[in-house]
Design a protein around this motif. Structure first.
Motif, PDB file in Angstrom:
ATOM      1  N   ARG A  50       0.843  -1.209   0.000  1.00 29.77           N
ATOM      2  CA  ARG A  50       0.000   0.000   0.000  1.00 29.77           C
ATOM      3  C   ARG A  50       0.878   1.258   0.000  1.00 29.77           C
ATOM      4  O   ARG A  50       0.617   2.206  -0.739  1.00 29.77           O
ATOM      5  CB  ARG A  50      -0.933  -0.003   1.201  1.00 29.77           C
TER       6      ARG A  50
ATOM      7  N   SER B 264      -0.241   2.647  -3.433  1.00 27.57           N
ATOM      8  CA  SER B 264      -1.558   3.301  -3.353  1.00 27.57           C
ATOM      9  C   SER B 264      -1.798   4.008  -2.029  1.00 27.57           C
ATOM     10  O   SER B 264      -2.902   3.990  -1.506  1.00 27.57           O
ATOM     11  CB  SER B 264      -2.653   2.255  -3.595  1.00 27.57           C
ATOM     12  N   ALA B 265      -0.797   4.658  -1.477  1.00 28.22           N
ATOM     13  CA  ALA B 265      -0.914   5.282  -0.160  1.00 28.22           C
ATOM     14  C   ALA B 265      -1.754   6.549  -0.154  1.00 28.22           C
ATOM     15  O   ALA B 265      -2.499   6.806   0.787  1.00 28.22           O
ATOM     16  CB  ALA B 265       0.477   5.590   0.391  1.00 28.22           C
ATOM     17  N   VAL B 266      -1.678   7.335  -1.216  1.00 28.71           N
ATOM     18  CA  VAL B 266      -2.301   8.652  -1.216  1.00 28.71           C
ATOM     19  C   VAL B 266      -3.248   8.797  -2.406  1.00 28.71           C
ATOM     20  O   VAL B 266      -2.876   8.479  -3.531  1.00 28.71           O
ATOM     21  CB  VAL B 266      -1.214   9.759  -1.301  1.00 28.71           C
ATOM     22  N   ALA B 267      -4.444   9.288  -2.130  1.00 26.02           N
ATOM     23  CA  ALA B 267      -5.396   9.564  -3.209  1.00 26.02           C
ATOM     24  C   ALA B 267      -5.111  10.948  -3.780  1.00 26.02           C
ATOM     25  O   ALA B 267      -4.889  11.903  -3.028  1.00 26.02           O
ATOM     26  CB  ALA B 267      -6.820   9.498  -2.693  1.00 26.02           C
ATOM     27  N   ILE B 268      -5.109  11.043  -5.092  1.00 28.69           N
ATOM     28  CA  ILE B 268      -4.954  12.340  -5.736  1.00 28.69           C
ATOM     29  C   ILE B 268      -6.307  13.036  -5.672  1.00 28.69           C
ATOM     30  O   ILE B 268      -7.315  12.493  -6.143  1.00 28.69           O
ATOM     31  CB  ILE B 268      -4.476  12.191  -7.196  1.00 28.69           C
TER      32      ILE B 268
ATOM     33  N   ASN C 103     -10.011   9.341  -8.846  1.00 24.50           N
ATOM     34  CA  ASN C 103     -10.040   8.028  -8.209  1.00 24.50           C
ATOM     35  C   ASN C 103      -8.654   7.381  -8.210  1.00 24.50           C
ATOM     36  O   ASN C 103      -8.531   6.206  -7.907  1.00 24.50           O
ATOM     37  CB  ASN C 103     -11.025   7.101  -8.930  1.00 24.50           C
TER      38      ASN C 103
ATOM     39  N   ARG D  25      -4.878   6.623  -7.034  1.00 27.14           N
ATOM     40  CA  ARG D  25      -4.057   6.579  -5.826  1.00 27.14           C
ATOM     41  C   ARG D  25      -2.606   6.323  -6.245  1.00 27.14           C
ATOM     42  O   ARG D  25      -2.362   5.570  -7.171  1.00 27.14           O
ATOM     43  CB  ARG D  25      -4.534   5.482  -4.886  1.00 27.14           C
TER      44      ARG D  25
ATOM     45  N   GLY E 115       1.642   5.869  -4.673  1.00 29.64           N
ATOM     46  CA  GLY E 115       2.458   5.571  -3.508  1.00 29.64           C
ATOM     47  C   GLY E 115       3.878   6.056  -3.717  1.00 29.64           C
ATOM     48  O   GLY E 115       4.145   6.917  -4.561  1.00 29.64           O
TER      49      GLY E 115
ATOM     50  N   ARG F 109       1.325  -0.704 -10.700  1.00 30.44           N
ATOM     51  CA  ARG F 109       1.206  -1.150  -9.309  1.00 30.44           C
ATOM     52  C   ARG F 109       1.597  -2.614  -9.123  1.00 30.44           C
ATOM     53  O   ARG F 109       0.796  -3.451  -8.698  1.00 30.44           O
ATOM     54  CB  ARG F 109      -0.195  -0.913  -8.795  1.00 30.44           C
TER      55      ARG F 109
ATOM     56  N   ASP G  59       0.900  -4.134  -5.545  1.00 32.99           N
ATOM     57  CA  ASP G  59      -0.511  -4.451  -5.301  1.00 32.99           C
ATOM     58  C   ASP G  59      -0.905  -5.723  -6.047  1.00 32.99           C
ATOM     59  O   ASP G  59      -1.608  -6.581  -5.508  1.00 32.99           O
ATOM     60  CB  ASP G  59      -1.425  -3.297  -5.736  1.00 32.99           C
TER      61      ASP G  59
END
Length: 186
Positions: A47, A51-55, A59, A61, A63, A128, A131
């Protein structure tokens, strides 16, 4: 009398069957506390990398992986090492070799395309690999028999890489032949 996996004295050991490999891989519900901790650690790392931070306003994300990729040389190497750690933990949990090969292919694609300046960083944000690898790890823990699908994917990708290599070699040979003709050598 000998059991199925034992060999009579003096004979070569019996080969390991796929059913035996499936039996060694723990199901997600049967994980020990230490294995649960490992899996949670891999999830957190994945994560953080992918995909840590949402822009805001999207939708999407991101990292650390695409951010690290902005650092020339060192960033991609660090992200690759962290991705290798995810694979090492999957191996420690007993994931089949075909699944590990598929995970390595995810990281290889991420490393090769991700090394391209700017375009690679955008690719890292979308691809990713970590993930993907954690989802694959969890899928194998839930269904160890999915290894057959992984073998087919690895074989298909291997064939694709072989064909691409042959095509690039043939194109290079054709280019040399054409340049020789233009230069009047042939």
């Amino acid at each position: 009398m000998t059991r199925a996996n034992e060999s009579p004295p003096g004979d070569a050991p019996a080969p390991v069957r796929d059913e035996d490999a499936d039996a060694r891989l723990p199901r997600a519900a049967d994980l020990t506390e230490a294995e649960r901790v490992r899996l949670a650690r891999v999830r957190r790392l994945s994560r953080a990398l992918d995909s840590a931070v949402a822009i805001p306003g999207t939708n999407v994300r991101v990292g650390l992986d695409p951010v690290l990729g902005l650092l020339p040389g060192v960033g991609d190497a660090a992200a690759g090492a962290l991705s290798a750690y995810v694979i090492a933990e999957a191996a420690a949990l007993g994931v089949p070799r075909a699944t590990l090969a598929r995970m390595c292919l995810h990281v290889l694609v991420d490393a090769v395309v991700g090394s391209l300046p700017l375009v690679g960083d955008a690719f890292d944000a979308v691809w990713r690999a970590n993930d993907r690898n954690v989802r694959l790890l969890e899928a194998r823990l839930d269904d160890p028999r999915g290894e057959r699908r992984d073998r087919r994917v690895v074989a298909a990708l291997g064939l694709g890489i072989l064909l691409l290599t042959v095509a690039v070699g043939a194109a290079g040979l054709a280019a040399v032949w054409w340049l020789s003709g233009v230069a009047g050598v042939v």
